[in-house]
Enzyme design. Sequence first.
Site, PDB file in Angstrom:
ATOM      1  N   ILE A 111       0.850   4.979   5.030  1.00  0.00           N
ATOM      2  CA  ILE A 111       1.041   5.116   6.141  1.00  0.00           C
ATOM      3  C   ILE A 111       1.047   4.102   7.186  1.00  0.00           C
ATOM      4  CG2 ILE A 111      -1.391   4.141   6.870  1.00  0.00           C
ATOM      5  CD1 ILE A 111      -2.483   5.777   8.677  1.00  0.00           C
ATOM      6  N   CYS A 112       1.820   4.651   8.263  1.00  0.00           N
ATOM      7  CA  CYS A 112       2.750   4.196   9.116  1.00  0.00           C
ATOM      8  C   CYS A 112       3.763   3.361   8.380  1.00  0.00           C
ATOM      9  CB  CYS A 112       1.284   2.874  10.207  1.00  0.00           C
ATOM     10  SG  CYS A 112       1.957   1.896  11.403  1.00  0.00           S
ATOM     11  N   GLY A 113       3.593   1.978   8.828  1.00  0.00           N
ATOM     12  CA  GLY A 113       4.315   0.555   8.438  1.00  0.00           C
ATOM     13  C   GLY A 113       4.804   0.896   7.339  1.00  0.00           C
ATOM     14  N   THR A 115       5.016   3.542   5.362  1.00  0.00           N
ATOM     15  CA  THR A 115       5.893   4.214   4.648  1.00  0.00           C
ATOM     16  C   THR A 115       7.410   3.397   5.043  1.00  0.00           C
ATOM     17  OG1 THR A 115       6.498   5.783   7.074  1.00  0.00           O
ATOM     18  CG2 THR A 115       4.708   6.557   5.758  1.00  0.00           C
ATOM     19  N   ALA A 162       1.678   9.486   5.796  1.00  0.00           N
ATOM     20  CA  ALA A 162       1.278  10.156   7.256  1.00  0.00           C
ATOM     21  C   ALA A 162       1.153   9.154   8.781  1.00  0.00           C
ATOM     22  CB  ALA A 162      -0.639   9.499   7.049  1.00  0.00           C
TER      23      ALA A 162
END
Length: 209
Positions: A111-113, A115, A162
């Site tokens: 999720i977030c960074g 990714t 996500a």
Amino acid sequence: MDGNVIDTVHVAVYDTFADWEIGHAIAHINKPLWHREPGRFAVATVGATRDPITTMGGLRVVPDLTLDEATPHDSAMLVLAGNDIWATEQFAPFAEKARVFLDVGVPVAAICGATGGLALAGLLDERAHTSNAAEFLDSVGYAGAHLYRDEPVVTDRDLITASAVAPAEFARAVLERLEIFEPSVLESWYKLYGRRDPAGFHELMSVQG
């Protein structure tokens, strides 16, 4: 299933770990309430070393084991929270561990960074995915832009990705992949935590186990 076997979900931990992004997911993995098989799952933290890390919220976490000790054979899933080190050499070993897991078919959820770190490692080049924004991933110069989906969460084979603003959707995808809850229970769970519908609470309170 052998009642003595516990499926471990490994949670990568590193400095600037974004606490809130995976809170729903790991809390409901670790807490047996409403589970299909109570006691089957447990959460273990994985660090680059066993030295304590400090989360973005200022919490001190001592990893249960190191990256070298975490193997896909002993894992049900690897979870990677957002962070401020995703574009640095500090995060690279975690992305490489994700590659090892994916190569043998063990799910990875980011999720977030996180990714962004996976994009830098080439792990989003051939899988549909999402992130905080298409522009965020475009900035890393990866080859998977054509597979970007502007959605809160995307699952493609063994990879869940996500946006930072979709912790409930992320948790739902993780819980679904692990088959933690019966489908009807998961729907009630998301009704409560994702849609903030109090009917979900009443439905969950009627679940036995």
